[in-house]
Enzyme design. Structure first.
Site, PDB file in Angstrom:
ATOM      1  N   HIS A  43       0.683  -1.204   0.071  1.00 39.23           N
ATOM      2  CA  HIS A  43      -0.023  -0.065   0.083  1.00 39.23           C
ATOM      3  C   HIS A  43       0.916   1.395   0.127  1.00 39.23           C
ATOM      4  CE1 HIS A  43      -4.052   1.851   1.801  1.00 39.23           C
ATOM      5  NE2 HIS A  43      -3.412   2.734   1.124  1.00 39.23           N
ATOM      6  N   GLU A  70      -2.664  -1.614  -3.170  1.00 40.47           N
ATOM      7  CA  GLU A  70      -3.635  -0.817  -2.723  1.00 40.47           C
ATOM      8  C   GLU A  70      -3.446   0.421  -2.666  1.00 40.47           C
ATOM      9  OE1 GLU A  70      -5.002  -4.125   0.985  1.00 40.47           O
ATOM     10  OE2 GLU A  70      -4.083  -2.355   1.431  1.00 40.47           O
ATOM     11  N   HIS A 190      -7.862  -5.648   7.375  1.00 43.59           N
ATOM     12  CA  HIS A 190      -7.896  -4.640   8.434  1.00 43.59           C
ATOM     13  C   HIS A 190      -8.099  -5.233   9.992  1.00 43.59           C
ATOM     14  CE1 HIS A 190      -7.056  -0.225   9.041  1.00 43.59           C
ATOM     15  NE2 HIS A 190      -7.340  -0.499  10.053  1.00 43.59           N
TER      16      HIS A 190
END
Length: 238
Positions: A43, A70, A190
């Site tokens: 990410h 991401e 997450h």
């Protein structure tokens, strides 16, 4: 079987803390795949405070499983993804100064924007996933953008589960059922951890992939990286 994709941002954070190249993100990612993970996730953020844009190019050369990038589809991010051409891009509505992802997309308000972005990625053969809360309207909206998958934002589940509230899984189960009916694959990520991943996976139909970084790397400090990866894989075998 649900695939385990390991987010290596924390490895990059550790590397950057000393200003050198140890631990080496490419070497660790190669080892993670050798230990049994089915994907590598990164990410990159605009300030490159952990994963650097160069890491994406370096990892593209060596990742033999699935490569997932991401991020918020600003121009710099889009240019990177289109150039690297990973297996999957996960669109996340991060603010520039976000410490970590903290909300899913409003897929209704941003429908036209997401349709345009997703169309461009899919024209290059890149699978697309949208980061969403377990809100049925947002999942319906995601289906209308042309996305291939949704990634369910699981922080609320993880928080409630740690407090003993197993009923917190219900919105995620309902969301997964709806997503499947709409032709969407389901990813999740997450705050998923060894403590909650088995219960979560047991209750989410059509769960294609989980992307786990912070918890997995933290658990590995105590239990070892290879061991932890295999513990996750065992819990995901349903």
């Amino acid at each position: 079987m649900t695939k385990l994709s390991v987010n290596v941002n924390k490895i990059a954070t550790l590397r950057n803390s000393r200003g050198a190249d140890f631990p080496n993100v490419v070497k660790v990612s190669t080892d993670i795949e050798a230990f049994g993970a089915e994907g590598i996730t990164i990410h990159p953020r605009p300030d490159e405070r952990h994963i650097r844009y160069k890491d994406a190019y370096d990892l593209k050369k060596i990742v033999t499983t699935e490569f997932n990038i991401e991020g918020n589809p600003i121009k710099k991010f889009m240019d990177l993804v289109l150039d690297v051409n990973p297996t999957q891009v996960t669109l996340v509505p991060d603010g520039v100064d976000a410490v970590t992802s903290n909300a899913g997309w409003d897929t209704i308000t941003n429908k036209s924007f997401l349709q345009e972005i997703i169309s461009e990625f899919k024209s290059k053969g890149i699978r697309t996933s949208i980061f969403v809360d377990p809100d049925l309207k947002m999942i319906e909206g995601a289906a209308e953008t042309g996305a291939d998958r949704v990634e369910l934002y699981t922080e609320d589940f993880a928080t409630q589960y740690s407090l003993g509230n197993k009923e917190a899984i219900k919105p995620y189960t309902n969301g997964a059922v709806l997503a499947t009916k709409l032709g969407l694959g389901i990813n999740a990520g997450h705050d998923l951890s060894l403590d909650n991943i088995k219960f979560f996976a047991e209750n989410i139909p059509n769960l294609k992939e989980v992307s786990i970084g912070h918890a997995l790397i933290t658990e590995s400090l105590y239990l070892g990286l290879e061991n932890v990866i295999n513990m996750y894989k065992h819990r995901l075998k349903l």
